[in-house]
Scaffold this active site. Structure first.
Site, PDB file in Angstrom:
ATOM      1  N   GLY A  14      -4.431  -5.415  -2.438  1.00  0.00           N
ATOM      2  CA  GLY A  14      -3.382  -4.819  -3.269  1.00  0.00           C
ATOM      3  C   GLY A  14      -2.977  -5.750  -4.402  1.00  0.00           C
ATOM      4  O   GLY A  14      -1.803  -5.841  -4.731  1.00  0.00           O
ATOM      5  N   ARG A  17      -1.195  -5.047  -8.884  1.00  0.00           N
ATOM      6  CA  ARG A  17       0.145  -4.973  -9.485  1.00  0.00           C
ATOM      7  C   ARG A  17       1.164  -5.618  -8.553  1.00  0.00           C
ATOM      8  O   ARG A  17       0.835  -6.036  -7.428  1.00  0.00           O
ATOM      9  CB  ARG A  17       0.533  -3.526  -9.786  1.00  0.00           C
ATOM     10  CG  ARG A  17       0.580  -2.637  -8.564  1.00  0.00           C
ATOM     11  CD  ARG A  17       1.187  -1.286  -8.903  1.00  0.00           C
ATOM     12  NE  ARG A  17       1.650  -0.647  -7.694  1.00  0.00           N
ATOM     13  CZ  ARG A  17       1.140   0.471  -7.191  1.00  0.00           C
ATOM     14  NH1 ARG A  17       0.170   1.095  -7.820  1.00  0.00           N
ATOM     15  NH2 ARG A  17       1.628   0.980  -6.070  1.00  0.00           N
ATOM     16  N   VAL A  62      -7.704  -0.394   2.304  1.00  0.00           N
ATOM     17  CA  VAL A  62      -7.460  -1.250   3.475  1.00  0.00           C
ATOM     18  C   VAL A  62      -7.149  -0.428   4.732  1.00  0.00           C
ATOM     19  O   VAL A  62      -7.173  -0.958   5.832  1.00  0.00           O
ATOM     20  CB  VAL A  62      -6.350  -2.311   3.244  1.00  0.00           C
ATOM     21  CG1 VAL A  62      -6.678  -3.201   2.076  1.00  0.00           C
ATOM     22  CG2 VAL A  62      -4.994  -1.684   3.102  1.00  0.00           C
ATOM     23  N   ASN A  88      -1.544  -8.276   1.505  1.00  0.00           N
ATOM     24  CA  ASN A  88      -0.375  -7.863   0.721  1.00  0.00           C
ATOM     25  C   ASN A  88      -0.254  -6.348   0.567  1.00  0.00           C
ATOM     26  O   ASN A  88       0.854  -5.834   0.464  1.00  0.00           O
ATOM     27  CB  ASN A  88      -0.457  -8.521  -0.670  1.00  0.00           C
ATOM     28  CG  ASN A  88       0.462  -7.852  -1.671  1.00  0.00           C
ATOM     29  OD1 ASN A  88       1.661  -8.108  -1.700  1.00  0.00           O
ATOM     30  ND2 ASN A  88      -0.088  -6.947  -2.492  1.00  0.00           N
ATOM     31  N   SER A 140       8.221  -7.789   5.603  1.00  0.00           N
ATOM     32  CA  SER A 140       9.430  -7.374   4.882  1.00  0.00           C
ATOM     33  C   SER A 140      10.644  -7.727   5.731  1.00  0.00           C
ATOM     34  O   SER A 140      10.544  -7.767   6.973  1.00  0.00           O
ATOM     35  CB  SER A 140       9.418  -5.856   4.666  1.00  0.00           C
ATOM     36  OG  SER A 140      10.700  -5.410   4.251  1.00  0.00           O
ATOM     37  N   TYR A 153       7.720   2.328   8.378  1.00  0.00           N
ATOM     38  CA  TYR A 153       7.522   1.100   7.592  1.00  0.00           C
ATOM     39  C   TYR A 153       8.038  -0.123   8.355  1.00  0.00           C
ATOM     40  O   TYR A 153       7.353  -1.147   8.449  1.00  0.00           O
ATOM     41  CB  TYR A 153       8.255   1.260   6.256  1.00  0.00           C
ATOM     42  CG  TYR A 153       8.117   0.091   5.299  1.00  0.00           C
ATOM     43  CD1 TYR A 153       6.922  -0.129   4.600  1.00  0.00           C
ATOM     44  CD2 TYR A 153       9.187  -0.774   5.058  1.00  0.00           C
ATOM     45  CE1 TYR A 153       6.806  -1.190   3.712  1.00  0.00           C
ATOM     46  CE2 TYR A 153       9.080  -1.824   4.177  1.00  0.00           C
ATOM     47  CZ  TYR A 153       7.886  -2.036   3.498  1.00  0.00           C
ATOM     48  OH  TYR A 153       7.775  -3.086   2.605  1.00  0.00           O
ATOM     49  N   ALA A 155       8.420  -0.450  11.559  1.00  0.00           N
ATOM     50  CA  ALA A 155       7.550  -0.711  12.718  1.00  0.00           C
ATOM     51  C   ALA A 155       6.277  -1.426  12.271  1.00  0.00           C
ATOM     52  O   ALA A 155       5.804  -2.360  12.931  1.00  0.00           O
ATOM     53  CB  ALA A 155       7.205   0.600  13.421  1.00  0.00           C
ATOM     54  N   LYS A 157       5.898  -3.376   9.686  1.00  0.00           N
ATOM     55  CA  LYS A 157       6.189  -4.748   9.238  1.00  0.00           C
ATOM     56  C   LYS A 157       6.601  -5.635  10.419  1.00  0.00           C
ATOM     57  O   LYS A 157       6.290  -6.829  10.430  1.00  0.00           O
ATOM     58  CB  LYS A 157       7.278  -4.732   8.157  1.00  0.00           C
ATOM     59  CG  LYS A 157       6.834  -4.054   6.851  1.00  0.00           C
ATOM     60  CD  LYS A 157       5.609  -4.730   6.255  1.00  0.00           C
ATOM     61  CE  LYS A 157       5.325  -4.229   4.840  1.00  0.00           C
ATOM     62  NZ  LYS A 157       4.117  -4.885   4.270  1.00  0.00           N
ATOM     63  N   ILE A 186      12.450  -6.899  -4.162  1.00  0.00           N
ATOM     64  CA  ILE A 186      11.728  -7.549  -5.251  1.00  0.00           C
ATOM     65  C   ILE A 186      11.485  -6.507  -6.340  1.00  0.00           C
ATOM     66  O   ILE A 186      11.156  -5.352  -6.036  1.00  0.00           O
ATOM     67  CB  ILE A 186      10.375  -8.106  -4.744  1.00  0.00           C
ATOM     68  CG1 ILE A 186      10.579  -8.987  -3.497  1.00  0.00           C
ATOM     69  CG2 ILE A 186       9.648  -8.861  -5.847  1.00  0.00           C
ATOM     70  CD1 ILE A 186      11.429 -10.215  -3.680  1.00  0.00           C
TER      71      ILE A 186
END
Ligand SMILES: NC(=O)c1ccc[n+]([C@@H]2O[C@H](COP(=O)([O-])OP(=O)(O)OC[C@H]3O[C@@H](n4cnc5c(N)ncnc54)[C@H](O)[C@@H]3O)[C@@H](O)[C@H]2O)c1
Length: 245
Positions: A14, A17, A62, A88, A140, A153, A155, A157, A186
Protein backbone atom coordinates in the site's frame (compact mmCIF):
# COMPACT_ATOMS: atom_id res chain seq x y z
CA UNK A 1 22.09 10.09 14.99
CA UNK A 2 21.83 9.14 11.36
CA UNK A 3 19.67 6.37 9.96
CA UNK A 4 21.58 4.46 7.31
CA UNK A 5 19.66 1.76 5.45
CA UNK A 6 22.01 1.49 2.50
CA UNK A 7 22.38 -2.09 1.29
CA UNK A 8 18.94 -2.98 2.68
CA UNK A 9 15.95 -4.04 0.59
CA UNK A 10 12.46 -3.09 1.75
CA UNK A 11 8.88 -3.88 0.77
CA UNK A 12 6.03 -1.52 1.65
CA UNK A 13 2.50 -2.70 0.92
CA UNK A 14 0.00 0.00 0.00
CA UNK A 15 2.90 2.32 -0.73
CA UNK A 16 1.25 4.46 -3.40
CA UNK A 17 -0.29 7.05 -1.12
CA UNK A 18 -0.76 8.20 2.44
CA UNK A 19 1.30 6.68 5.23
CA UNK A 20 2.74 3.87 3.08
CA UNK A 21 4.05 6.25 0.44
CA UNK A 22 5.76 8.40 3.05
CA UNK A 23 7.31 5.33 4.70
CA UNK A 24 8.56 4.09 1.31
CA UNK A 25 10.04 7.52 0.45
CA UNK A 26 11.68 7.84 3.88
CA UNK A 27 13.27 4.37 3.72
CA UNK A 28 14.58 5.23 0.24
CA UNK A 29 16.02 8.57 1.49
CA UNK A 30 17.81 6.56 4.20
CA UNK A 31 19.41 4.48 1.43
CA UNK A 32 17.17 1.39 1.13
CA UNK A 33 15.97 0.01 -2.18
CA UNK A 34 12.21 -0.07 -1.88
CA UNK A 35 9.52 -2.19 -3.50
CA UNK A 36 6.10 -0.57 -3.50
CA UNK A 37 3.14 -2.93 -3.76
CA UNK A 38 -0.37 -1.83 -4.62
CA UNK A 39 -3.31 -3.28 -6.49
CA UNK A 40 -2.78 -1.01 -9.51
CA UNK A 41 0.45 -1.62 -11.47
CA UNK A 42 0.54 1.89 -13.01
CA UNK A 43 0.12 3.56 -9.61
CA UNK A 44 2.78 1.33 -8.06
CA UNK A 45 5.20 2.21 -10.84
CA UNK A 46 4.42 5.92 -10.59
CA UNK A 47 5.10 5.84 -6.84
CA UNK A 48 8.36 3.92 -7.38
CA UNK A 49 9.54 6.48 -9.96
CA UNK A 50 8.76 9.36 -7.60
CA UNK A 51 10.47 7.61 -4.67
CA UNK A 52 13.66 6.90 -6.66
CA UNK A 53 16.84 5.18 -5.43
CA UNK A 54 16.05 2.13 -7.58
CA UNK A 55 12.54 1.64 -6.20
CA UNK A 56 10.28 -0.84 -8.04
CA UNK A 57 6.50 -1.07 -8.28
CA UNK A 58 4.56 -4.34 -8.04
CA UNK A 59 0.86 -5.02 -8.62
CA UNK A 60 -0.49 -7.09 -5.71
CA UNK A 61 -3.77 -7.50 -3.92
CA UNK A 62 -2.66 -8.23 -0.35
CA UNK A 63 -6.02 -9.89 0.33
CA UNK A 64 -4.88 -12.69 -2.00
CA UNK A 65 -2.46 -15.04 -0.24
CA UNK A 66 -1.05 -16.45 -3.50
CA UNK A 67 -0.32 -12.96 -4.84
CA UNK A 68 1.38 -11.92 -1.59
CA UNK A 69 3.61 -15.01 -1.59
CA UNK A 70 4.55 -14.37 -5.22
CA UNK A 71 5.22 -10.71 -4.44
CA UNK A 72 7.78 -11.59 -1.77
CA UNK A 73 9.52 -13.99 -4.18
CA UNK A 74 9.60 -11.33 -6.91
CA UNK A 75 11.06 -8.73 -4.57
CA UNK A 76 13.71 -11.18 -3.36
CA UNK A 77 14.60 -11.89 -6.99
CA UNK A 78 14.68 -8.21 -7.97
CA UNK A 79 16.75 -7.04 -4.98
CA UNK A 80 18.57 -10.26 -4.05
CA UNK A 81 16.98 -10.22 -0.57
CA UNK A 82 14.15 -8.76 1.48
CA UNK A 83 15.36 -7.25 4.77
CA UNK A 84 12.55 -4.89 5.78
CA UNK A 85 8.86 -5.73 5.44
CA UNK A 86 6.32 -2.99 6.15
CA UNK A 87 2.73 -4.27 6.25
CA UNK A 88 0.92 -1.00 5.69
CA UNK A 89 -1.95 -1.70 3.26
CA UNK A 90 -5.24 -1.43 5.07
CA UNK A 91 -8.91 -0.75 4.47
CA UNK A 92 -12.00 0.19 6.46
CA UNK A 93 -15.62 -0.85 5.86
CA UNK A 94 -17.32 0.83 8.79
CA UNK A 95 -20.81 0.17 10.02
CA UNK A 96 -22.64 -0.43 13.26
CA UNK A 97 -22.64 -4.04 14.41
CA UNK A 98 -26.07 -5.05 13.13
CA UNK A 99 -25.41 -3.57 9.67
CA UNK A 100 -22.00 -5.17 9.20
CA UNK A 101 -22.23 -7.82 6.48
CA UNK A 102 -20.07 -10.95 6.34
CA UNK A 103 -18.48 -9.38 3.26
CA UNK A 104 -17.50 -6.28 5.26
CA UNK A 105 -15.89 -8.51 7.86
CA UNK A 106 -14.04 -10.68 5.32
CA UNK A 107 -12.79 -7.81 3.16
CA UNK A 108 -11.25 -6.00 6.15
CA UNK A 109 -9.81 -9.10 7.84
CA UNK A 110 -8.42 -10.47 4.55
CA UNK A 111 -6.57 -7.25 3.72
CA UNK A 112 -5.56 -6.03 7.18
CA UNK A 113 -4.68 -9.33 8.87
CA UNK A 114 -4.38 -12.30 6.51
CA UNK A 115 -2.32 -10.20 4.06
CA UNK A 116 0.34 -9.34 6.68
CA UNK A 117 0.33 -12.97 7.90
CA UNK A 118 1.00 -14.25 4.36
CA UNK A 119 3.70 -11.62 3.75
CA UNK A 120 5.48 -12.38 7.04
CA UNK A 121 5.31 -16.13 6.43
CA UNK A 122 6.86 -15.67 2.97
CA UNK A 123 9.49 -13.09 4.00
CA UNK A 124 10.59 -14.71 7.28
CA UNK A 125 12.35 -17.64 5.61
CA UNK A 126 14.98 -15.48 3.90
CA UNK A 127 15.30 -13.15 6.88
CA UNK A 128 15.96 -16.10 9.21
CA UNK A 129 18.52 -17.55 6.83
CA UNK A 130 20.37 -14.22 6.67
CA UNK A 131 20.01 -13.67 10.44
CA UNK A 132 18.65 -10.17 9.90
CA UNK A 133 15.14 -8.88 9.41
CA UNK A 134 12.73 -6.14 10.35
CA UNK A 135 8.96 -6.60 10.24
CA UNK A 136 6.91 -3.47 10.85
CA UNK A 137 3.13 -3.78 11.00
CA UNK A 138 0.93 -0.70 10.78
CA UNK A 139 -1.91 -1.27 13.20
CA UNK A 140 -4.09 1.46 14.77
CA UNK A 141 -4.96 2.90 18.18
CA UNK A 142 -8.39 1.44 17.46
CA UNK A 143 -6.80 -2.03 17.79
CA UNK A 144 -6.05 -1.11 21.41
CA UNK A 145 -9.19 0.80 22.33
CA UNK A 146 -11.93 -0.58 20.06
CA UNK A 147 -14.26 1.83 18.29
CA UNK A 148 -17.99 2.15 17.69
CA UNK A 149 -18.83 1.29 14.07
CA UNK A 150 -15.45 -0.35 13.46
CA UNK A 151 -15.80 -3.86 14.95
CA UNK A 152 -14.23 -5.43 11.85
CA UNK A 153 -11.41 -2.88 11.56
CA UNK A 154 -10.62 -2.90 15.29
CA UNK A 155 -10.59 -6.71 15.33
CA UNK A 156 -8.19 -6.78 12.36
CA UNK A 157 -5.85 -4.25 13.99
CA UNK A 158 -5.96 -5.99 17.40
CA UNK A 159 -5.24 -9.25 15.56
CA UNK A 160 -2.25 -7.63 13.91
CA UNK A 161 -0.85 -6.82 17.36
CA UNK A 162 -1.19 -10.48 18.40
CA UNK A 163 0.46 -11.54 15.14
CA UNK A 164 3.32 -9.08 15.72
CA UNK A 165 4.05 -10.34 19.22
CA UNK A 166 3.80 -14.02 18.23
CA UNK A 167 6.21 -13.73 15.30
CA UNK A 168 8.51 -11.53 17.41
CA UNK A 169 8.81 -14.45 19.84
CA UNK A 170 9.19 -17.07 17.10
CA UNK A 171 11.83 -15.21 15.09
CA UNK A 172 13.88 -13.43 17.78
CA UNK A 173 16.55 -16.13 18.01
CA UNK A 174 17.38 -15.48 14.32
CA UNK A 175 17.66 -11.71 14.81
CA UNK A 176 14.40 -11.01 13.00
CA UNK A 177 12.52 -8.27 14.84
CA UNK A 178 8.80 -7.54 14.62
CA UNK A 179 7.13 -4.39 15.92
CA UNK A 180 3.85 -2.58 15.36
CA UNK A 181 3.10 1.11 14.96
CA UNK A 182 -0.35 2.26 16.08
CA UNK A 183 -1.20 5.63 14.51
CA UNK A 184 -3.94 7.84 15.88
CA UNK A 185 -5.60 10.21 13.39
CA UNK A 186 -3.25 10.90 10.50
CA UNK A 187 -3.99 13.28 7.60
CA UNK A 188 -4.48 10.92 4.63
CA UNK A 189 -7.25 9.91 2.22
CA UNK A 190 -8.56 7.71 5.04
CA UNK A 191 -9.28 10.78 7.22
CA UNK A 192 -9.94 13.32 4.41
CA UNK A 193 -13.56 12.14 4.27
CA UNK A 194 -14.20 13.95 7.58
CA UNK A 195 -15.67 17.48 7.41
CA UNK A 196 -13.29 20.32 8.41
CA UNK A 197 -15.49 20.88 11.45
CA UNK A 198 -15.22 17.24 12.50
CA UNK A 199 -11.45 17.46 12.03
CA UNK A 200 -11.30 20.60 14.21
CA UNK A 201 -13.35 18.92 16.93
CA UNK A 202 -11.07 15.93 16.78
CA UNK A 203 -7.90 18.03 16.97
CA UNK A 204 -9.29 19.70 20.10
CA UNK A 205 -9.34 16.28 21.83
CA UNK A 206 -5.72 15.54 20.98
CA UNK A 207 -3.26 16.82 23.63
CA UNK A 208 -0.80 17.93 20.92
CA UNK A 209 -3.66 19.84 19.26
CA UNK A 210 -3.40 18.53 15.70
CA UNK A 211 -3.86 15.48 13.51
CA UNK A 212 -0.67 13.57 12.73
CA UNK A 213 1.14 13.57 9.39
CA UNK A 214 2.41 10.56 7.43
CA UNK A 215 5.91 11.85 8.25
CA UNK A 216 5.23 11.36 11.98
CA UNK A 217 4.75 7.64 11.27
CA UNK A 218 7.50 7.28 8.67
CA UNK A 219 10.19 8.64 11.02
CA UNK A 220 9.46 5.88 13.53
CA UNK A 221 9.30 3.21 10.80
CA UNK A 222 12.77 4.22 9.54
CA UNK A 223 14.14 4.06 13.09
CA UNK A 224 12.61 0.62 13.70
CA UNK A 225 14.07 -0.59 10.39
CA UNK A 226 17.54 0.57 11.37
CA UNK A 227 20.43 -0.80 13.42
CA UNK A 228 19.50 1.65 16.21
CA UNK A 229 16.44 -0.51 16.99
CA UNK A 230 18.42 -3.75 17.29
CA UNK A 231 17.21 -4.43 20.87
CA UNK A 232 13.51 -3.70 20.30
CA UNK A 233 11.01 -6.41 19.35
CA UNK A 234 7.38 -7.34 20.01
CA UNK A 235 6.39 -3.76 20.84
CA UNK A 236 3.46 -1.56 19.88
CA UNK A 237 4.33 2.12 19.43
CA UNK A 238 1.42 4.53 19.66
CA UNK A 239 1.89 7.68 17.54
CA UNK A 240 -1.23 9.72 18.24
CA UNK A 241 -0.35 13.12 19.72
CA UNK A 242 -1.21 11.75 23.16
CA UNK A 243 -4.82 10.94 22.24
CA UNK A 244 -5.28 7.57 23.97
CA UNK A 245 -2.89 7.79 26.92
N1 LIG B 1 -4.91 7.51 8.35
C1 LIG B 1 -5.10 7.22 9.62
O1 LIG B 1 -5.55 8.04 10.39
C2 LIG B 1 -4.72 5.86 10.15
C3 LIG B 1 -4.84 5.65 11.53
C4 LIG B 1 -4.49 4.42 12.05
C5 LIG B 1 -4.01 3.42 11.22
N2 LIG B 1 -3.92 3.66 9.88
C6 LIG B 1 -3.43 2.55 9.05
O2 LIG B 1 -2.33 2.98 8.28
C7 LIG B 1 -2.29 2.27 7.06
C8 LIG B 1 -2.23 3.25 5.90
O3 LIG B 1 -3.37 4.08 5.97
P1 LIG B 1 -3.57 5.40 5.10
O4 LIG B 1 -4.31 6.35 5.93
O5 LIG B 1 -2.30 5.80 4.46
O6 LIG B 1 -4.63 4.80 4.04
P2 LIG B 1 -4.87 5.09 2.52
O7 LIG B 1 -6.24 4.61 2.25
O8 LIG B 1 -4.47 6.48 2.15
O9 LIG B 1 -3.80 4.09 1.85
C9 LIG B 1 -3.94 2.71 1.98
C10 LIG B 1 -3.06 2.06 0.94
O10 LIG B 1 -3.29 0.65 0.98
C11 LIG B 1 -3.56 0.20 -0.33
N3 LIG B 1 -4.40 -0.98 -0.29
C12 LIG B 1 -5.64 -1.11 0.24
N4 LIG B 1 -6.09 -2.36 0.05
C13 LIG B 1 -5.12 -3.04 -0.61
C14 LIG B 1 -5.00 -4.35 -1.11
N5 LIG B 1 -5.98 -5.25 -0.95
N6 LIG B 1 -3.85 -4.72 -1.74
C15 LIG B 1 -2.85 -3.82 -1.90
N7 LIG B 1 -2.91 -2.56 -1.46
C16 LIG B 1 -4.03 -2.16 -0.84
C17 LIG B 1 -4.23 1.37 -1.01
O11 LIG B 1 -4.17 1.27 -2.42
C18 LIG B 1 -3.38 2.52 -0.47
O12 LIG B 1 -2.17 2.65 -1.19
C19 LIG B 1 -3.53 1.37 7.04
O13 LIG B 1 -3.19 0.07 7.47
C20 LIG B 1 -4.43 2.03 8.06
O14 LIG B 1 -5.33 1.13 8.62
C21 LIG B 1 -4.26 4.84 9.32
Amino acid sequence: MQIDLSGRAALVTGGTRGIGREIAATLARCGARVAVAARDQARAEEAARAIGNGACGFATDVANTGEVTRLVEEVEQAFGALDILVNNAGVTRDNVLFRLKDDDWDAVLDTNLRGPFAAIRAAARGMMKRRWGRIINITSVVGLTGNKGQANYAASKAGLIGLTKSVAKELASRNVLANAIAPGFIETDMTAAMTPEAQRELAAQIPLGRLGTPGDIAALAAFLASEHAAYITGQVFVVDGGMVM
